[in-house]
Enzyme design. Structure first.
Site, PDB file in Angstrom:
ATOM      1  N   GLN A 129      45.236 -24.521 -23.390  1.00 27.82           N
ATOM      2  CA  GLN A 129      45.738 -24.862 -24.930  1.00 27.82           C
ATOM      3  C   GLN A 129      44.506 -24.659 -25.671  1.00 27.82           C
ATOM      4  O   GLN A 129      43.619 -25.829 -25.873  1.00 27.82           O
ATOM      5  CB  GLN A 129      46.432 -26.250 -25.021  1.00 27.82           C
ATOM      6  CG  GLN A 129      47.047 -26.244 -26.185  1.00 27.82           C
ATOM      7  CD  GLN A 129      47.792 -27.763 -26.339  1.00 27.82           C
ATOM      8  OE1 GLN A 129      48.324 -28.245 -25.421  1.00 27.82           O
ATOM      9  NE2 GLN A 129      48.085 -27.746 -27.584  1.00 27.82           N
ATOM     10  N   PHE A 130      44.227 -23.581 -26.080  1.00 33.29           N
ATOM     11  CA  PHE A 130      42.963 -23.360 -27.054  1.00 33.29           C
ATOM     12  C   PHE A 130      43.080 -24.108 -28.397  1.00 33.29           C
ATOM     13  O   PHE A 130      41.978 -24.414 -28.899  1.00 33.29           O
ATOM     14  CB  PHE A 130      42.766 -21.822 -27.302  1.00 33.29           C
ATOM     15  CG  PHE A 130      43.855 -21.357 -28.290  1.00 33.29           C
ATOM     16  CD1 PHE A 130      43.432 -21.179 -29.639  1.00 33.29           C
ATOM     17  CD2 PHE A 130      45.000 -20.964 -27.936  1.00 33.29           C
ATOM     18  CE1 PHE A 130      44.186 -20.627 -30.571  1.00 33.29           C
ATOM     19  CE2 PHE A 130      46.110 -20.229 -28.898  1.00 33.29           C
ATOM     20  CZ  PHE A 130      45.436 -20.228 -30.178  1.00 33.29           C
ATOM     21  N   THR A 131      44.459 -24.409 -28.779  1.00 31.89           N
ATOM     22  CA  THR A 131      44.409 -25.329 -29.964  1.00 31.89           C
ATOM     23  C   THR A 131      43.763 -26.661 -30.046  1.00 31.89           C
ATOM     24  O   THR A 131      43.822 -26.998 -31.069  1.00 31.89           O
ATOM     25  CB  THR A 131      45.973 -25.296 -30.459  1.00 31.89           C
ATOM     26  OG1 THR A 131      46.677 -26.181 -29.386  1.00 31.89           O
ATOM     27  CG2 THR A 131      46.692 -24.032 -30.523  1.00 31.89           C
TER      28      THR A 131
END
Length: 146
Positions: A78-80
């Site tokens: 999850q890059f966010t």
């Protein structure tokens, strides 16, 4: 590297209407990979996750690891987690690793867990639009950053 660890009774990931990963009791781990992360940081966080004692023992104290309870890990990239919204209202993701770096490190994490634990390791799909379901146990949520 940043990990959001949720103790769950169950969790699953669906991509294009197909469940691709599911666990019963264990951890849902949302993992964000920073552009400057190293293999040493990845190994540290994997080791910490595998030994984190946040399951209750017979006295109701958080004293057991996911390995102690025979749980599983559902690992979702999850890059966010590296969103920066200090300025304006649209987050910037410039601190997140680019896919060329993040995907191999995510795959290395999966391999680390498989090589160093007996846990059931399930995953999401890197870069895909995923629907994640979970039944929190507690709820208990721990954030690790290295």
């Amino acid at each position: 590297m940043k990990a959001v660890i949720q103790r769950v009774k169950s969790s699953s990931v669906t991509v294009e209407n197909e469940i691709i990963g599911a666990i019963d009791q264990g951890f849902l781990v949302l993992i964000g990979i920073h552009k400057d992360d190293t293999k040493e940081q990845m190994e540290w966080i994997c080791n910490k996750i595998s030994k984190l004692r946040i399951f209750e023992d017979e006295d109701g104290k958080m004293n057991l690891s996911v390995q102690d309870v025979g749980g599983g890990i559902l690992l979702v990239s999850q890059f966010t987690l590296y969103a920066n919204s200090d300025k304006g209202t649209r987050p910037s993701f410039i601190e997140a690793a680019q896919p060329e770096k993040a995907e191999p490190m995510y795959e290395d994490m999966i391999e680390w867990f498989k090589a160093n634990t007996d846990l059931d390791i399930q995953t999401g799909k890197f870069g895909a639009m995923m629907n994640v379901k979970l039944e929190n146990d507690g709820p208990v949520t721990i954030i690790l950053e290295k």
